[in-house]
Design a protein around this motif. Structure first.
Motif, PDB file in Angstrom:
ATOM      1  N   UNK A  63       0.833  -1.186   0.000  1.00 48.70           N
ATOM      2  CA  UNK A  63       0.000   0.000   0.000  1.00 48.70           C
ATOM      3  C   UNK A  63       0.878   1.250   0.000  1.00 48.70           C
ATOM      4  N   UNK A  64       0.349   2.369  -0.492  1.00 45.74           N
ATOM      5  CA  UNK A  64       1.102   3.622  -0.442  1.00 45.74           C
ATOM      6  C   UNK A  64       1.512   3.949   0.993  1.00 45.74           C
ATOM      7  N   UNK A  65       2.641   4.632   1.141  1.00 52.32           N
ATOM      8  CA  UNK A  65       3.177   4.940   2.471  1.00 52.32           C
ATOM      9  C   UNK A  65       2.184   5.709   3.319  1.00 52.32           C
ATOM     10  N   UNK A  66       1.464   6.670   2.697  1.00 48.52           N
ATOM     11  CA  UNK A  66       0.526   7.484   3.486  1.00 48.52           C
ATOM     12  C   UNK A  66      -0.609   6.636   4.023  1.00 48.52           C
ATOM     13  N   UNK A  67      -1.062   5.617   3.264  1.00 46.29           N
ATOM     14  CA  UNK A  67      -2.141   4.752   3.722  1.00 46.29           C
ATOM     15  C   UNK A  67      -1.678   3.890   4.896  1.00 46.29           C
ATOM     16  N   UNK A 100      -2.995   3.891   8.828  1.00 42.44           N
ATOM     17  CA  UNK A 100      -3.392   2.660   9.492  1.00 42.44           C
ATOM     18  C   UNK A 100      -2.637   2.486  10.800  1.00 42.44           C
ATOM     19  N   UNK A 101      -1.330   2.785  10.764  1.00 43.88           N
ATOM     20  CA  UNK A 101      -0.529   2.675  11.981  1.00 43.88           C
ATOM     21  C   UNK A 101      -1.037   3.628  13.061  1.00 43.88           C
ATOM     22  N   UNK A 102      -1.393   4.852  12.640  1.00 42.13           N
ATOM     23  CA  UNK A 102      -1.913   5.823  13.607  1.00 42.13           C
ATOM     24  C   UNK A 102      -3.224   5.338  14.218  1.00 42.13           C
TER      25      UNK A 102
END
Length: 233
Positions: free
Chosen positions: A16-20, A24-26
């Motif tokens: 997945x793109x880094x921003x996605x 998700x991590x947040x």
């Protein structure tokens, strides 16, 4: 449709793109912190209720074991006792000097209205409780006690414990006479125990018991405005 079902597992494995991934991590972090705070609130309720039940039946050691290594207890004018050993001995002497209650002794520490605030990191908490005491000795005397707890709690080595228990006693009134007929200052006195077994330090506040209006300082902010609650002793 068949081709889509075959491709779905492959798409799930596609990076997945880094921003996605960051979003998700947040979300995972926020949910984890929320769960930890909720569990902290449950642990605080369990601690305080256990303390009340242990004191009710004279289990002084069990009650003292609920405190952190440098935990404190302060009840009315008696001053501050530090550490589980000192707390256990103070509670024992306060209630007759023996393990368990004296025959015919009533010692109900009813704890109500929990207002708990767990820190963002879920490592500490504050709580305000209403105290209602039913105290006495069979065929000798009976009293009502009213007060407010402002307590702190801490997670020590992964286990929640009481950091400080502070009972602001509003009055102790004879059952027959009641609180309505108390003279100023009559409903709050220093126990003989604290004289014979002195505290580690004196009272942390100046008390204004009933019929004066005492407002123990609120540690937690207003849950709606987020502002500190004005008014203290």
């Amino acid at each position: 449709m068949k081709h889509f079902l075959l491709l779905a597992p492959l798409l799930a494995l596609t990076p997945q793109p880094a921003f996605a991934q960051s979003a998700l991590d947040r979300e995972i972090t926020e949910l984890t912190q929320r769960v930890e705070r909720l569990e902290g609130g449950r642990a605080v309720k369990k601690l305080q209720r256990a303390f009340g039940f242990y004191i009710d039946r004279g289990l002084w050691g069990e009650a003292a074991d609920l405190f952190a290594d440098n935990g404190t207890i302060e009840i009315g004018l008696d001053g501050v006792y530090v550490g589980p050993e000192r707390i256990e001995e103070y509670l024992r002497r306060l209630h007759g000097g023996q393990e368990g209650l004296v025959y015919g002794q009533l010692n109900e520490w009813i704890t109500l209205q929990p207002a708990i605030s767990v820190a963002e990191d879920a490592q500490s908490a504050t709580a305000r409780w209403r105290d209602q005491g039913m105290l006495g000795q069979h065929r000798e005397h009976a009293e009502w006690r009213d007060g407010v707890y402002e307590n702190t709690y801490v997670k020590e080595d992964g286990v929640w414990k009481i950091q400080s228990l502070h009972l602001f006693v509003n009055f102790v009134a004879p059952f027959e006479k009641g609180w309505a007929r108390l003279d100023p200052g009559e409903g709050l006195t220093r126990s003989q125990t604290s004289i014979d077994y002195p505290p580690d330090s004196g009272p942390t506040v100046e008390y204004q018991p009933f019929p004066a209006v005492q407002i123990p300082a609120f540690q937690a902010p207003n849950p709606v405005t987020g502002r500190a609650v004005e008014g203290d002793l």
